[in-house]
Design a protein around this motif. Sequence first.
Motif, PDB file in Angstrom:
ATOM      1  N   ASP A 286       0.925  -1.321   0.149  1.00 41.84           N
ATOM      2  CA  ASP A 286       0.406  -0.092   0.406  1.00 41.84           C
ATOM      3  C   ASP A 286       0.454   0.935  -0.074  1.00 41.84           C
ATOM      4  O   ASP A 286       1.918   1.623   0.613  1.00 41.84           O
ATOM      5  CB  ASP A 286      -1.186  -0.030   1.312  1.00 41.84           C
ATOM      6  CG  ASP A 286      -1.512  -1.032   1.603  1.00 41.84           C
ATOM      7  OD1 ASP A 286      -2.567  -1.304   0.129  1.00 41.84           O
ATOM      8  OD2 ASP A 286      -2.218  -2.382   2.327  1.00 41.84           O
ATOM      9  N   THR A 298      -7.500   5.796   3.013  1.00 44.23           N
ATOM     10  CA  THR A 298      -7.923   4.050   2.531  1.00 44.23           C
ATOM     11  C   THR A 298      -6.912   3.592   0.847  1.00 44.23           C
ATOM     12  O   THR A 298      -6.489   4.780   0.767  1.00 44.23           O
ATOM     13  CB  THR A 298      -9.040   3.978   1.470  1.00 44.23           C
ATOM     14  OG1 THR A 298      -9.728   5.014   1.341  1.00 44.23           O
ATOM     15  CG2 THR A 298     -10.288   4.315   3.091  1.00 44.23           C
ATOM     16  N   SER A 300      -5.966   0.390  -2.948  1.00 41.83           N
ATOM     17  CA  SER A 300      -7.422   0.147  -3.492  1.00 41.83           C
ATOM     18  C   SER A 300      -6.396  -1.414  -3.144  1.00 41.83           C
ATOM     19  O   SER A 300      -5.906  -1.490  -2.751  1.00 41.83           O
ATOM     20  CB  SER A 300      -6.248   0.853  -4.777  1.00 41.83           C
ATOM     21  OG  SER A 300      -4.452   0.389  -4.943  1.00 41.83           O
ATOM     22  N   GLU A 301      -7.301  -1.897  -3.919  1.00 34.35           N
ATOM     23  CA  GLU A 301      -7.098  -3.498  -3.537  1.00 34.35           C
ATOM     24  C   GLU A 301      -6.399  -4.192  -4.248  1.00 34.35           C
ATOM     25  O   GLU A 301      -6.226  -3.698  -5.834  1.00 34.35           O
ATOM     26  CB  GLU A 301      -9.288  -3.953  -4.038  1.00 34.35           C
ATOM     27  CG  GLU A 301      -8.751  -5.167  -3.610  1.00 34.35           C
ATOM     28  CD  GLU A 301      -8.964  -5.853  -2.258  1.00 34.35           C
ATOM     29  OE1 GLU A 301      -7.667  -5.860  -2.284  1.00 34.35           O
ATOM     30  OE2 GLU A 301      -9.802  -5.707  -1.844  1.00 34.35           O
ATOM     31  N   GLN A 302      -5.921  -5.311  -4.291  1.00 37.52           N
ATOM     32  CA  GLN A 302      -4.497  -5.635  -4.334  1.00 37.52           C
ATOM     33  C   GLN A 302      -4.927  -7.386  -4.552  1.00 37.52           C
ATOM     34  O   GLN A 302      -3.668  -7.760  -5.258  1.00 37.52           O
ATOM     35  CB  GLN A 302      -2.780  -4.969  -3.981  1.00 37.52           C
ATOM     36  CG  GLN A 302      -2.991  -3.869  -3.262  1.00 37.52           C
ATOM     37  CD  GLN A 302      -2.132  -3.255  -4.388  1.00 37.52           C
ATOM     38  OE1 GLN A 302      -1.986  -3.615  -5.303  1.00 37.52           O
ATOM     39  NE2 GLN A 302      -1.652  -2.017  -4.164  1.00 37.52           N
ATOM     40  N   THR A 307     -10.660  -8.548  -6.986  1.00 35.91           N
ATOM     41  CA  THR A 307     -10.546  -7.433  -8.170  1.00 35.91           C
ATOM     42  C   THR A 307     -11.556  -7.846  -9.089  1.00 35.91           C
ATOM     43  O   THR A 307     -11.561  -7.814 -10.344  1.00 35.91           O
ATOM     44  CB  THR A 307      -9.207  -7.232  -8.438  1.00 35.91           C
ATOM     45  OG1 THR A 307      -8.980  -8.460  -8.586  1.00 35.91           O
ATOM     46  CG2 THR A 307      -8.589  -5.810  -7.679  1.00 35.91           C
ATOM     47  N   SER A 314     -20.465  -4.107  -7.839  1.00 40.73           N
ATOM     48  CA  SER A 314     -20.140  -2.863  -6.775  1.00 40.73           C
ATOM     49  C   SER A 314     -21.525  -1.967  -7.274  1.00 40.73           C
ATOM     50  O   SER A 314     -20.987  -0.607  -7.517  1.00 40.73           O
ATOM     51  CB  SER A 314     -19.154  -1.808  -8.588  1.00 40.73           C
ATOM     52  OG  SER A 314     -19.139  -3.026  -9.542  1.00 40.73           O
ATOM     53  N   ASN A 317     -21.931   1.838  -5.817  1.00 43.73           N
ATOM     54  CA  ASN A 317     -20.295   2.360  -4.037  1.00 43.73           C
ATOM     55  C   ASN A 317     -21.382   1.379  -2.908  1.00 43.73           C
ATOM     56  O   ASN A 317     -20.332   2.021  -2.178  1.00 43.73           O
ATOM     57  CB  ASN A 317     -20.103   3.629  -4.413  1.00 43.73           C
ATOM     58  CG  ASN A 317     -19.844   3.746  -5.859  1.00 43.73           C
ATOM     59  OD1 ASN A 317     -19.112   3.314  -6.674  1.00 43.73           O
ATOM     60  ND2 ASN A 317     -20.359   5.242  -6.387  1.00 43.73           N
ATOM     61  N   PHE A 320     -16.903  -1.853  -0.410  1.00 47.16           N
ATOM     62  CA  PHE A 320     -15.416  -1.972  -0.343  1.00 47.16           C
ATOM     63  C   PHE A 320     -14.357  -3.186  -0.324  1.00 47.16           C
ATOM     64  O   PHE A 320     -14.528  -3.544   1.002  1.00 47.16           O
ATOM     65  CB  PHE A 320     -14.959  -0.419   0.421  1.00 47.16           C
ATOM     66  CG  PHE A 320     -13.508  -0.471   0.293  1.00 47.16           C
ATOM     67  CD1 PHE A 320     -13.172   0.520  -0.802  1.00 47.16           C
ATOM     68  CD2 PHE A 320     -12.798   0.265   1.389  1.00 47.16           C
ATOM     69  CE1 PHE A 320     -12.033   0.604  -1.212  1.00 47.16           C
ATOM     70  CE2 PHE A 320     -12.079   0.555   1.816  1.00 47.16           C
ATOM     71  CZ  PHE A 320     -10.743   0.743   0.908  1.00 47.16           C
ATOM     72  N   ARG A 322     -11.637  -3.843   0.473  1.00 48.06           N
ATOM     73  CA  ARG A 322     -11.360  -4.213   1.097  1.00 48.06           C
ATOM     74  C   ARG A 322     -11.209  -3.806   3.312  1.00 48.06           C
ATOM     75  O   ARG A 322     -10.433  -3.928   3.755  1.00 48.06           O
ATOM     76  CB  ARG A 322      -9.704  -2.342   1.982  1.00 48.06           C
ATOM     77  CG  ARG A 322      -9.130  -2.791   0.497  1.00 48.06           C
ATOM     78  CD  ARG A 322      -7.870  -3.137   0.335  1.00 48.06           C
ATOM     79  NE  ARG A 322      -7.408  -3.159   1.274  1.00 48.06           N
ATOM     80  CZ  ARG A 322      -5.753  -2.864   1.222  1.00 48.06           C
ATOM     81  NH1 ARG A 322      -5.254  -1.575   0.210  1.00 48.06           N
ATOM     82  NH2 ARG A 322      -4.577  -2.289   2.449  1.00 48.06           N
TER      83      ARG A 322
END
Length: 813
Positions: A286, A298, A300-302, A307, A314, A317, A320, A322
Amino acid sequence: MKLINSMFLLALFSISSVLAQETEKKSLTISKTNNPPLIDGILNDNVWQNLEEAKDFTQFRPEMGIKDSMGIKTIVKVTYDDNAIYFGAYLHDDPTKIMNQLTTRDNFGQTDFLGIVINPNNDAQNDTEFFIFPSGTQADAIANPSIGEDFGWNAVWESKVSLVEDGWIVEVKIPYDALRFSNENVQTWGLQFHRHFRRNRTQYTWNPIDITKGNIGLYHGELKGIENIESPIRLSFYPFTSGLVNSYDGVTDTDLNFGLDVKYGITENFTLDATLVPDFSQAGFDNLELNLGPFEQTFSEQRQFFTEGVDLFSKGNLFFSRRVGNGPTGTVELNENETIEKYPNTVKVLNAVKVSGRTKNGLGIGIFNAITEKTYATIKNTETDEIRKEVVEPISNYNILVVDQQFNKNSSVSLINTNVTRNGNFRDANVTGLLFNISNKRNTYNLQGETKMSNINALDGAKTGYSTYFSARKSHGKFRYGFDHSYADTKYDINDLGLIYRNNYNNMGVDVSYRIFEPTKKLNNYYIGGYYNYNRLADPGVYTGSSLGLNYNAQTKTLHNYGININIQPGKQYDYFEPRTAGRFFIYENRVNSGIWFSSNYNKIFAFDVNFGGLTYFEDTRDSNEYWFGIEPRIRFNDKLLVRYSFNYNKEFNDRGYATKVGDDIIFGERDRKTIVNSLSGSYTFNSFNSLSLTFRNYWSTVDYKDDFFTLEDNGRLNANSGYELSDLQNNPNANFNTWNLDFSYSWQFAPGSFLTALYRNQLFNYDNNANDSYSKSLDTLFDQPIQHTFSLRLQYFINYSSVKNIFNKKHI
């Protein structure tokens, strides 16, 4: 209120009543074969003879309507059997002009490509995309108007490329288990081919596209002649094992994991994805920053599972990802003489499951479920050295249900519910949203709306909150405009599984824009847009501020891109969040910021991005300003090696913001802040199956408060005669924040869908109050800290049930 409702119904009626004006579509009729082609990049198989051709492509970018010429002709043939659909393409070109950078999967780089877009439901909204580069590298995605293209989705399919004296040849085999389609005896699929020439960024399609209106899926052609095929048993296994060695401050830990990911086609249209005993040890690091603001930081998703294929989830929204496996939500109650020895930063995900799909009639259904384990904090008694543990996160269940009905090839209505249930006396949460996105059949106007309700059950009681959003806009032509309104009350909270930085708002906005679709003498395209936002609190219903701005960006004939933006917040602005205390606010005035950016042509061996800008306040009692500068040069040494370096510098003078609280006094300070970010990334791609990559980032930021501090008055102004000095504060707010992250990895795709990945990572971190340290001195201090070394090796193998079954059937015969 009646007037608003009447206007809304009138607008909805007028949009829905416009007659459809669809352009004539190309069609390609194919036939079934009993002798499928060998995928070798050579179109010498008998099956390719005497087939109908998809040809006569038309440019849509940067200019519409230009037909392809003889030297760049694209000819595609298609056939199918009981197992897969096959494509053979001859792409005419001058071989010396073909751009062919070697890249990793899903990375387009500076290369030409052929794109195959398939829509088995022929609904213009749910595409499956397959891209092939001259290097042989593949990319794939799912796409729809709501999310755009999702390259997190990956399928296993086969392609082969050969370069010839007058262009390049592509052969492709897409197994049916990579697609979702009905079991109707006779089928018509949506079909489109894209041909991209990187050297001049022109793009052609088989069926012409009108980019002035509508989504791109409306302009697909049709694939006919598909008969008597069945969706196979779509069952795939991804067993994996990973080994990890971690060394920090003289202590070395090792870990060995075994796990399994599964994909199963429940029906011809719905798929189950599951990760059992997941392993996220090789997820990217991150980008930590020093956060002085009132809202959480916050990232982003890894993690690939979260993903890939999450388009339905989604919606609105409200998801999230994470949040799943994030830090614990519980607090620790310390007894006398106790300290926290260890408080975990993350919670382990035990398993996660997704079920998603869409029927032929456009009904999409998505179900997501994940379970995280019970997590403890370690507490030490400083007198007796006794250790005890306290639960800070119980076993928790995260669940999402989505129902989405699409219609008219451009509209949808959705219902989504998210739920978080934590075992025992911990916080539970439930959020429900009703959404619509409606365009008229001519695709000239669009309405969007959302109504959401959140329910929280916590130890201090239950609360229910509400949020709404509505927008109406003209969505076609060069000149466009729109209106939007967003609202959230003080109890609206989706942060158990979603992400919202703040609630309690009642905002309105209008925007206008002008763009071109045909190049001028000097520009391929340009866009200019303006906006005005008017903001209030929901409770109390008071004015908080307004802003207006202008954006301009363009691309030159030489493929350079540039832009400028300016934002103005005129008059008094009332910030109700910086004080960190309900009902209190901080006033600032006449804030203006502007920025300029330039990005040179990436097709060149050397290219660069540069941006700079500034910010200032026009206040009689304040002399605050800020400026920033960034540059990112990139060198493509050859088609295998690309290196990028990035330098960003930011300096704030006399900024004013929250420092701390002393009793009931809210203390603000005047501070100087300096931030420098250095990052380096590089990749060496041996071929489309082997690559090395390097990612490095060093982030340094200092905050130096002046000796005298302010108290925030009830009227939102700062009292300079507070009497508070730095020595009066319990915690020193000065900061010297420094992080270092380096990842070096090797990836080998040794079989379709199967990978061996080796990763070395090192990390450093330091935080102190030495705000006056120089960058070099701060680096010296950083290198004095213990360094964390991590080495991991991960092996994943792809097993397809249909392939295994066929092998055993052949052996039996």
